[in-house]
Design a protein around this motif. Structure first.
Motif, PDB file in Angstrom:
ATOM      1  N   LEU A   1      -8.790  26.241 -23.489  1.00  0.00           N
ATOM      2  CA  LEU A   1      -7.536  26.238 -24.868  1.00  0.00           C
ATOM      3  C   LEU A   1      -7.628  24.786 -25.898  1.00  0.00           C
ATOM      4  CD1 LEU A   1      -4.971  28.284 -22.832  1.00  0.00           C
ATOM      5  CD2 LEU A   1      -6.303  29.101 -24.116  1.00  0.00           C
ATOM      6  N   ALA A   2      -7.429  24.253 -25.397  1.00  0.00           N
ATOM      7  CA  ALA A   2      -7.602  22.627 -26.287  1.00  0.00           C
ATOM      8  C   ALA A   2      -8.745  22.648 -27.072  1.00  0.00           C
ATOM      9  CB  ALA A   2      -7.459  21.756 -25.327  1.00  0.00           C
ATOM     10  N   ARG A   3      -9.652  23.072 -26.728  1.00  0.00           N
ATOM     11  CA  ARG A   3     -11.148  23.429 -27.427  1.00  0.00           C
ATOM     12  C   ARG A   3     -11.392  23.972 -28.346  1.00  0.00           C
ATOM     13  NH1 ARG A   3     -16.655  23.643 -24.761  1.00  0.00           N
ATOM     14  NH2 ARG A   3     -17.048  22.720 -27.056  1.00  0.00           N
ATOM     15  N   LEU A   4     -10.071  25.570 -27.821  1.00  0.00           N
ATOM     16  CA  LEU A   4      -9.838  26.720 -29.396  1.00  0.00           C
ATOM     17  C   LEU A   4      -9.076  26.462 -29.682  1.00  0.00           C
ATOM     18  CD1 LEU A   4     -11.469  29.588 -29.838  1.00  0.00           C
ATOM     19  CD2 LEU A   4      -8.977  30.593 -28.011  1.00  0.00           C
ATOM     20  N   LYS A   5      -8.058  25.730 -29.752  1.00  0.00           N
ATOM     21  CA  LYS A   5      -6.705  24.710 -30.751  1.00  0.00           C
ATOM     22  C   LYS A   5      -7.378  24.300 -31.098  1.00  0.00           C
ATOM     23  CE  LYS A   5      -2.366  24.754 -32.445  1.00  0.00           C
ATOM     24  NZ  LYS A   5      -2.899  24.790 -33.389  1.00  0.00           N
ATOM     25  N   ALA A   6      -7.850  23.619 -31.416  1.00  0.00           N
ATOM     26  CA  ALA A   6      -9.071  22.916 -32.181  1.00  0.00           C
ATOM     27  C   ALA A   6      -9.512  22.840 -32.925  1.00  0.00           C
ATOM     28  CB  ALA A   6     -10.048  20.861 -31.585  1.00  0.00           C
ATOM     29  N   LEU A   7     -10.218  23.807 -32.713  1.00  0.00           N
ATOM     30  CA  LEU A   7     -11.081  25.155 -33.723  1.00  0.00           C
ATOM     31  C   LEU A   7     -11.306  25.495 -34.582  1.00  0.00           C
ATOM     32  CD1 LEU A   7     -14.777  25.049 -34.355  1.00  0.00           C
ATOM     33  CD2 LEU A   7     -14.515  27.287 -32.558  1.00  0.00           C
TER      34      LEU A   7
ATOM     35  N   HIS B   1     -10.207  26.088 -39.305  1.00  0.00           N
ATOM     36  CA  HIS B   1     -10.932  27.356 -39.092  1.00  0.00           C
ATOM     37  C   HIS B   1     -12.177  27.708 -39.354  1.00  0.00           C
ATOM     38  CE1 HIS B   1      -7.121  27.022 -41.889  1.00  0.00           C
ATOM     39  NE2 HIS B   1      -7.640  25.311 -42.500  1.00  0.00           N
ATOM     40  N   PHE B   2     -11.964  27.370 -37.966  1.00  0.00           N
ATOM     41  CA  PHE B   2     -13.301  27.437 -36.938  1.00  0.00           C
ATOM     42  C   PHE B   2     -15.006  27.078 -37.906  1.00  0.00           C
ATOM     43  CE2 PHE B   2     -10.111  30.533 -35.768  1.00  0.00           C
ATOM     44  CZ  PHE B   2     -10.059  30.797 -34.247  1.00  0.00           C
TER      45      PHE B   2
ATOM     46  N   GLY C   1     -18.979  38.165 -42.714  1.00  0.00           N
ATOM     47  CA  GLY C   1     -19.374  37.623 -41.403  1.00  0.00           C
ATOM     48  C   GLY C   1     -18.806  37.425 -40.519  1.00  0.00           C
ATOM     49  N   HIS C   2     -18.161  36.038 -41.021  1.00  0.00           N
ATOM     50  CA  HIS C   2     -16.549  35.135 -40.066  1.00  0.00           C
ATOM     51  C   HIS C   2     -15.887  35.964 -39.916  1.00  0.00           C
ATOM     52  CE1 HIS C   2     -19.165  32.303 -42.541  1.00  0.00           C
ATOM     53  NE2 HIS C   2     -19.210  31.222 -41.716  1.00  0.00           N
ATOM     54  N   VAL C   3     -15.676  36.877 -40.642  1.00  0.00           N
ATOM     55  CA  VAL C   3     -14.262  38.019 -40.358  1.00  0.00           C
ATOM     56  C   VAL C   3     -15.007  38.437 -38.882  1.00  0.00           C
ATOM     57  CG1 VAL C   3     -12.831  39.887 -41.006  1.00  0.00           C
ATOM     58  CG2 VAL C   3     -13.412  37.780 -42.580  1.00  0.00           C
ATOM     59  N   GLY C   4     -15.845  38.704 -38.793  1.00  0.00           N
ATOM     60  CA  GLY C   4     -16.247  39.964 -37.913  1.00  0.00           C
ATOM     61  C   GLY C   4     -16.802  39.284 -36.605  1.00  0.00           C
ATOM     62  N   THR C   5     -16.666  37.584 -36.976  1.00  0.00           N
ATOM     63  CA  THR C   5     -16.931  36.824 -35.627  1.00  0.00           C
ATOM     64  C   THR C   5     -14.938  36.494 -35.291  1.00  0.00           C
ATOM     65  OG1 THR C   5     -19.031  35.567 -36.381  1.00  0.00           O
ATOM     66  CG2 THR C   5     -16.971  34.650 -35.058  1.00  0.00           C
ATOM     67  N   LEU C   6     -14.494  36.371 -36.170  1.00  0.00           N
ATOM     68  CA  LEU C   6     -12.877  35.933 -35.279  1.00  0.00           C
ATOM     69  C   LEU C   6     -12.525  37.487 -35.090  1.00  0.00           C
ATOM     70  CD1 LEU C   6     -11.574  33.668 -38.427  1.00  0.00           C
ATOM     71  CD2 LEU C   6     -11.962  33.080 -36.231  1.00  0.00           C
TER      72      LEU C   6
END
Length: 68
Positions: free
Chosen positions: A20-26, A30-31, A41-46
């Motif tokens: 969760l901490a890694r995901l929050k940092a990412l 802004h990923f 493509g970025h929208v699809g990934t999110l």
């Protein structure tokens, strides 16, 4: 040495907290996508990430298909 259920539980919780901490940092970064570089493509990934997280949230909170 035998591991107790509590030890295993604490280890899994720590594993989740780290993820969760890694995901929050990412997310805070802004990923790793600059605003002027965003494409569909970025929208699809999110969307894929959100779909996977929704499955976890639904299971954890007994919502959606996990609702009682």
């Amino acid at each position: 040495m035998s591991r107790t259920a509590l030890d295993a539980y604490i280890a899994r919780k720590a594993e989740i907290d780290t993820m969760l901490a890694r995901l929050k940092a990412l997310s805070d970064d802004h990923f790793n996508v600059a605003p002027d570089e965003v494409d569909w493509g970025h929208v699809g990934t999110l969307a894929h990430y959100a779909e996977q997280l929704k499955r976890i949230i639904d299971a954890a909170f007994r919502e959606g298909e996990y609702a009682e």
